[in-house]
Design an enzyme around this catalytic site. Sequence first.
Site, PDB file in Angstrom:
ATOM      1  N   LYS A  46       0.813  -1.223   0.000  1.00  0.00           N
ATOM      2  CA  LYS A  46       0.000   0.000   0.000  1.00  0.00           C
ATOM      3  C   LYS A  46       0.843   1.268   0.000  1.00  0.00           C
ATOM      4  O   LYS A  46       0.314   2.370  -0.142  1.00  0.00           O
ATOM      5  CB  LYS A  46      -0.928   0.007   1.220  1.00  0.00           C
ATOM      6  CG  LYS A  46      -1.982  -1.074   1.165  1.00  0.00           C
ATOM      7  CD  LYS A  46      -2.902  -1.008   2.357  1.00  0.00           C
ATOM      8  CE  LYS A  46      -3.942  -2.114   2.285  1.00  0.00           C
ATOM      9  NZ  LYS A  46      -4.827  -2.113   3.451  1.00  0.00           N
ATOM     10  N   CYS A  47       2.149   1.125   0.173  1.00  0.00           N
ATOM     11  CA  CYS A  47       3.055   2.276   0.252  1.00  0.00           C
ATOM     12  C   CYS A  47       3.676   2.563  -1.113  1.00  0.00           C
ATOM     13  O   CYS A  47       4.279   1.686  -1.722  1.00  0.00           O
ATOM     14  CB  CYS A  47       4.151   1.969   1.281  1.00  0.00           C
ATOM     15  SG  CYS A  47       5.480   3.183   1.316  1.00  0.00           S
ATOM     16  N   SER A  48       3.542   3.791  -1.578  1.00  0.00           N
ATOM     17  CA  SER A  48       4.069   4.134  -2.906  1.00  0.00           C
ATOM     18  C   SER A  48       5.588   4.015  -2.956  1.00  0.00           C
ATOM     19  O   SER A  48       6.141   3.583  -3.978  1.00  0.00           O
ATOM     20  CB  SER A  48       3.632   5.543  -3.298  1.00  0.00           C
ATOM     21  OG  SER A  48       4.156   6.504  -2.407  1.00  0.00           O
TER      22      SER A  48
END
Length: 116
Positions: free
Chosen positions: A9-11
Amino acid sequence: MIRLYHNPKCSKSRAALALLEEAGAEIEVVEYLKHPPSPEELDQLLNLLGMEPRELMRKKEEEYADLYLDDITLERKHLITAMVDNPNLIERPIAVRGNKAVIGRPPEQVLNLLRD
């Protein structure tokens, strides 16, 4: 082989993974929110990174305040346990190759592991 402690979920984590894939690296992806490191594993990661536990913590996470992790009297083992029990406190992504580790902030940092 590069082990990437990854949060999909972390860019920044996604970008680090993409860079390693583009470079043709052999990668072992560890979704650390689903499979948190053990206290021993996290201690080893900290040693490889040359960091103290608070340096690897995401201090803006709610748990950081809720658990009073800014208390300077807390011992290393307490801070490590807090991160194992609340893995979202762990900064991401972390890439490890052999006896070297880097935090992928910026994501391009992970490419340093391919230069050795």
